[in-house]
Design a protein around this motif. Structure first.
Motif, PDB file in Angstrom:
ATOM      1  N   ILE A 165       0.853  -1.193   0.000  1.00 57.28           N
ATOM      2  CA  ILE A 165       0.000   0.000   0.000  1.00 57.28           C
ATOM      3  C   ILE A 165       0.883   1.236   0.000  1.00 57.28           C
ATOM      4  CG2 ILE A 165      -1.850   1.228   1.204  1.00 57.28           C
ATOM      5  CD1 ILE A 165      -2.597  -1.464   2.506  1.00 57.28           C
ATOM      6  N   ASP A 166       0.746   2.072  -1.018  1.00 58.28           N
ATOM      7  CA  ASP A 166       1.624   3.240  -1.125  1.00 58.28           C
ATOM      8  C   ASP A 166       1.095   4.403  -0.278  1.00 58.28           C
ATOM      9  OD1 ASP A 166      -0.392   4.550  -2.554  1.00 58.28           O
ATOM     10  OD2 ASP A 166       0.512   4.173  -4.504  1.00 58.28           O
ATOM     11  N   GLU A 167       1.783   5.532  -0.340  1.00 64.07           N
ATOM     12  CA  GLU A 167       1.439   6.683   0.492  1.00 64.07           C
ATOM     13  C   GLU A 167       0.085   7.280   0.128  1.00 64.07           C
ATOM     14  OE1 GLU A 167       4.626   9.467   0.232  1.00 64.07           O
ATOM     15  OE2 GLU A 167       6.039   8.192   1.344  1.00 64.07           O
ATOM     16  N   GLU A 168      -0.381   7.033  -1.086  1.00 65.60           N
ATOM     17  CA  GLU A 168      -1.701   7.506  -1.496  1.00 65.60           C
ATOM     18  C   GLU A 168      -2.805   6.510  -1.150  1.00 65.60           C
ATOM     19  OE1 GLU A 168       1.047   8.047  -3.755  1.00 65.60           O
ATOM     20  OE2 GLU A 168       0.996   9.995  -2.726  1.00 65.60           O
ATOM     21  N   GLY A 169      -2.424   5.420  -0.502  1.00 62.40           N
ATOM     22  CA  GLY A 169      -3.421   4.424  -0.119  1.00 62.40           C
ATOM     23  C   GLY A 169      -3.879   3.548  -1.278  1.00 62.40           C
ATOM     24  N   VAL A 170      -2.994   3.288  -2.210  1.00 61.32           N
ATOM     25  CA  VAL A 170      -3.316   2.459  -3.376  1.00 61.32           C
ATOM     26  C   VAL A 170      -2.475   1.184  -3.322  1.00 61.32           C
ATOM     27  CG1 VAL A 170      -3.305   2.318  -5.901  1.00 61.32           C
ATOM     28  CG2 VAL A 170      -3.925   4.464  -4.769  1.00 61.32           C
ATOM     29  N   VAL A 171      -3.105   0.071  -3.599  1.00 65.68           N
ATOM     30  CA  VAL A 171      -2.406  -1.217  -3.571  1.00 65.68           C
ATOM     31  C   VAL A 171      -1.637  -1.429  -4.871  1.00 65.68           C
ATOM     32  CG1 VAL A 171      -2.742  -3.723  -3.622  1.00 65.68           C
ATOM     33  CG2 VAL A 171      -3.952  -2.332  -1.934  1.00 65.68           C
ATOM     34  N   GLY A 172      -0.388  -1.783  -4.745  1.00 68.74           N
ATOM     35  CA  GLY A 172       0.425  -2.211  -5.882  1.00 68.74           C
ATOM     36  C   GLY A 172       0.627  -3.712  -5.778  1.00 68.74           C
ATOM     37  N   ALA A 173      -0.244  -4.460  -6.400  1.00 68.76           N
ATOM     38  CA  ALA A 173      -0.217  -5.920  -6.266  1.00 68.76           C
ATOM     39  C   ALA A 173       0.969  -6.518  -7.006  1.00 68.76           C
ATOM     40  CB  ALA A 173      -1.518  -6.503  -6.814  1.00 68.76           C
TER      41      ALA A 173
END
Length: 198
Positions: A152-160
């Motif tokens: 989970i990145d700093e923007e709250g998005v999952v990088g699967a």
């Protein structure tokens, strides 16, 4: 097109489940086999079980239960997105499950779990005991995310990663097959109920 409900089990402020559920919903929509709906237990906002009658009777007195019943009844398959709390799954999810009975039956369910080294798998093992009691079919394929915060990145998005993507695809494929297999059973039950009411 069959309807897939992705149920977000965590209600904790700052929950990691939200971006994980958003990722899986996007992945499920891209898969293309289901009409996908995110069901966030924060938004559903069920009280602690407050129906006086057993769910098997379907004599619901409260509007929140009637609404929940209609929503779950409309689903053909489910995915529970759950963390692991103390070797188990969340109390809000157990409460949401326990409000109903027949609405869950003869429908497949998959699991996206997350946590530390165990990746939420102990919560899933406990969940399987619960859902099979309701005549749901848990699929073997699952998405288990260890040390989930790294995705989970700093923007709250999952990088699967590739493992997560492949696991999601395999689980969705199995949900498609299981839903199609169970659908005639559900249809037969609905027809019998309609005949009994006429």
């Amino acid at each position: 097109m069959p309807k897939l409900h992705v149920i977000l089990a965590s209600t904790r402020p700052g929950r990691a489940g939200e971006p994980i559920a958003d990722w899986f919903v996007s992945r499920a929509r891209a898969h293309g086999a289901f009409d996908v709906e995110l069901v966030d237990l924060v938004e559903v906002d069920l009280p602690f079980m407050d129906e006086p009658n057993h769910p098997r009777l379907r004599r619901y007195e409260h509007q929140h239960t009637k609404d929940w019943s209609a929503r779950i009844d409309a689903g053909d398959a489910f995915v529970f997105v759950t963390p692991e709390y103390n070797y188990g799954f969340t109390a809000p999810l157990k409460n949401a499950i326990d409000f109903l009975h027949f609405e869950w039956q003869h429908k497949p369910v998959g699991f996206v779990s997350y946590g530390g080294i165990a990746a939420g798998t102990r919560a899933v093992q406990m969940l399987k005991q619960v859902v099979t009691t309701l005549k749901m079919l848990p699929v073997f394929e699952a998405v288990n995310i260890p040390f989930h915060t790294q995705f989970i990145d700093e923007e709250g998005v999952v990088g699967a990663n590739d493992v997560m993507e492949q696991a999601a695809a395999a689980m969705l494929d199995e949900l498609v097959l299981s839903e199609a297999t169970l659908r005639p059973r559900r249809e037969a039950i609905r027809e019998a109920e309609a005949a009994g009411k006429s």
